[in-house]
Design a protein around this motif. Structure first.
Motif, mmCIF file in Angstrom:
data_model
loop_
_atom_site.group_PDB
_atom_site.id
_atom_site.type_symbol
_atom_site.label_atom_id
_atom_site.label_comp_id
_atom_site.label_asym_id
_atom_site.label_seq_id
_atom_site.Cartn_x
_atom_site.Cartn_y
_atom_site.Cartn_z
ATOM 1 N N GLU A 164 0.597 -1.278 0.036
ATOM 2 C CA GLU A 164 0.131 -0.013 -0.024
ATOM 3 C C GLU A 164 0.816 1.152 -0.035
ATOM 4 O OE1 GLU A 164 -2.608 -0.099 3.345
ATOM 5 O OE2 GLU A 164 -0.943 -0.089 4.881
ATOM 6 N N LEU A 165 0.111 2.337 -0.392
ATOM 7 C CA LEU A 165 0.986 3.526 -0.634
ATOM 8 C C LEU A 165 0.210 4.456 0.534
ATOM 9 C CD1 LEU A 165 3.151 5.268 -1.802
ATOM 10 C CD2 LEU A 165 1.480 5.895 -3.441
ATOM 11 N N ILE A 166 1.068 5.094 1.704
ATOM 12 C CA ILE A 166 0.172 5.963 2.390
ATOM 13 C C ILE A 166 0.751 7.527 2.010
ATOM 14 C CG2 ILE A 166 0.034 6.676 4.790
ATOM 15 C CD1 ILE A 166 0.828 3.778 5.636
ATOM 16 N N ILE A 167 -0.068 8.347 1.898
ATOM 17 C CA ILE A 167 0.264 9.662 1.055
ATOM 18 C C ILE A 167 -0.115 10.717 2.139
ATOM 19 C CG2 ILE A 167 -0.181 11.208 -0.820
ATOM 20 C CD1 ILE A 167 -1.108 8.668 -2.349
ATOM 21 N N HIS A 168 1.057 11.587 2.533
ATOM 22 C CA HIS A 168 0.873 12.570 3.332
ATOM 23 C C HIS A 168 1.050 13.625 2.395
ATOM 24 C CE1 HIS A 168 2.066 15.369 7.009
ATOM 25 N NE2 HIS A 168 1.240 15.929 6.036
ATOM 26 N N PRO A 169 -0.223 14.271 1.926
ATOM 27 C CA PRO A 169 -0.041 15.502 0.800
ATOM 28 C C PRO A 169 0.412 16.833 1.096
ATOM 29 C CG PRO A 169 -2.186 15.149 1.308
ATOM 30 C CD PRO A 169 -1.494 14.204 2.261
ATOM 31 N N ARG A 170 1.868 16.595 1.445
ATOM 32 C CA ARG A 170 2.366 18.045 1.768
ATOM 33 C C ARG A 170 3.926 17.825 1.239
ATOM 34 N NH1 ARG A 170 -0.142 18.498 6.888
ATOM 35 N NH2 ARG A 170 -1.005 20.464 7.374
ATOM 36 N N THR A 171 4.724 18.876 0.838
ATOM 37 C CA THR A 171 5.988 18.727 0.514
ATOM 38 C C THR A 171 7.028 18.611 1.814
ATOM 39 O OG1 THR A 171 6.617 20.779 0.070
ATOM 40 C CG2 THR A 171 5.829 19.843 -1.924
ATOM 41 N N ARG A 172 8.158 18.326 1.680
ATOM 42 C CA ARG A 172 9.133 18.335 2.703
ATOM 43 C C ARG A 172 9.194 19.909 3.188
ATOM 44 N NH1 ARG A 172 13.993 21.126 4.669
ATOM 45 N NH2 ARG A 172 14.310 20.203 6.827
ATOM 46 N N GLU A 173 9.138 20.924 2.236
ATOM 47 C CA GLU A 173 9.161 22.207 2.423
ATOM 48 C C GLU A 173 7.884 22.660 3.283
ATOM 49 O OE1 GLU A 173 12.195 24.174 2.014
ATOM 50 O OE2 GLU A 173 12.736 22.341 1.574
#
Length: 318
Positions: A164-173
């Motif tokens: 599975e792919l867990i996506i936190h939709p923020r960039t590192r910045e």
């Protein structure tokens, strides 16, 4: 809907997880704070203690690994399999400067070709490919600096049989600032070959409802800071039940006693508890006075008096 507890370094170790599972539950998977292997040692004693089966009884626990070396990742996989684990998670989301500077965590996202080579080495390994092999998931941000990076990263992920792919939709910045980029998440949600889990800024039942209204086929949500602020959040979302002070107090006492059993000295124990309270204080209709009393406590008796005052004199938020 399945709910996961996010791994937060220094907080969601086994003492916190066991207490949470006892008093709140409603979590399908508990993710451990990352193991960071090196050439000399796969994991430190604290990390090993966190994954011991006896510290995770009754919970489906998934160890998280932080590395950019395929060899070290695979050695850690074999180490974890010896303890009975058959699912692990690769950390591609940690935004800490000391991690990113070594091209680990979110820092690895800036090297998509290297990431592809890393994943190719892992998934060509016999242990991973065998029918009884270990499941590998990824927890990722959408890029280092710009959400436009996510399309190329998703193309890399889709070349491998991720569990599975867990996506936190923020960039590192972004770190934890700004709002989650739901447009980028939608792209992953629609195009990922692996099952997708959403992670980011679910602090209330209403925020959860807005998310599932936008993504009605979503089957998995990871809760992190929302759980730390309100340990009853998953129960509220699933059952409509509000957290009560007695349950929260029992949860707190169990965590507090747990830390006293493994850490020495008031200062060390209180540091851990204050870290939890930096989030959990937001469950209360609190004021600066009680918050200050908790923060400035240097001895256990001072801390316990402040906590007694909090539970006696302040109400929980609805």
């Amino acid at each position: 809907m399945e709910f996961y507890l996010a791994p937060l370094e220094g907080i969601t170790g086994y003492i916190y997880r066991r207490a949470y599972h006892k008093y709140f539950g409603e979590i399908n998977k508990y993710f451990t704070p990352f193991i960071s292997p090196n050439r000399k040692k796969i994991c430190r004693s604290r990390e090993k203690s966190d994954i011991l089966p006896e510290h995770n009884e009754g919970m489906y626990t998934v160890p998280q690994i932080l590395t950019n070396h395929a060899e070290m990742f695979l050695k850690t996989v074999h180490f974890l399999m010896d303890y009975g684990y058959y699912e692990v998670n690769l950390n591609l989301g940690c935004p800490a400067g000391t991690v990113v500077s070594k091209k680990k965590g979110a820092g690895f996202l800036s090297e998509p070709e290297q990431l592809k080579f890393f994943l190719d080495e892992i998934f060509s390994n016999q242990t991973v490919n065998a029918g009884e092999g270990i499941k590998i998931s990824i927890k990722t941000r959408i890029g280092m600096k710009d959400a436009d990076e996510f399309a190329a990263l998703l193309d890399v992920f889709n070349q491998f049989p991720l569990h599975e792919l867990i996506i936190h939709p923020r960039t590192r910045e972004d770190y934890y600032k700004n709002k989650p980029n739901l447009s980028a998440f939608s792209n992953g949600y629609e195009k990922s070959k692996a099952e997708v889990c959403y992670n980011g800024d679910i602090f209330s039942r209403e925020m959860y409802a807005r998310l599932v209204e936008q993504f009605p086929k979503l089957k998995r949500v990871m809760l992190g800071r929302g759980i730390l602020r309100n340990p009853g959040l998953a129960c509220c979302i699933k059952n409509g039940t509000e957290m009560d002070k007695e349950t929260l107090r029992n949860f707190h006492n169990t965590v507090y006693e747990g830390y006293q059993g493994v850490l020495s000295g008031d200062k060390t124990v209180l540091f851990k508890m204050k870290e939890i309270w930096s989030y959990m204080i937001h469950s209360f209709q609190y004021d600066s006075k009680i918050e200050k009393n908790i923060k400035k406590a240097q001895k256990r008796l001072e801390y316990e008096a402040a906590i007694q005052a909090l539970f006696s004199n302040y109400d929980l938020l609805a």
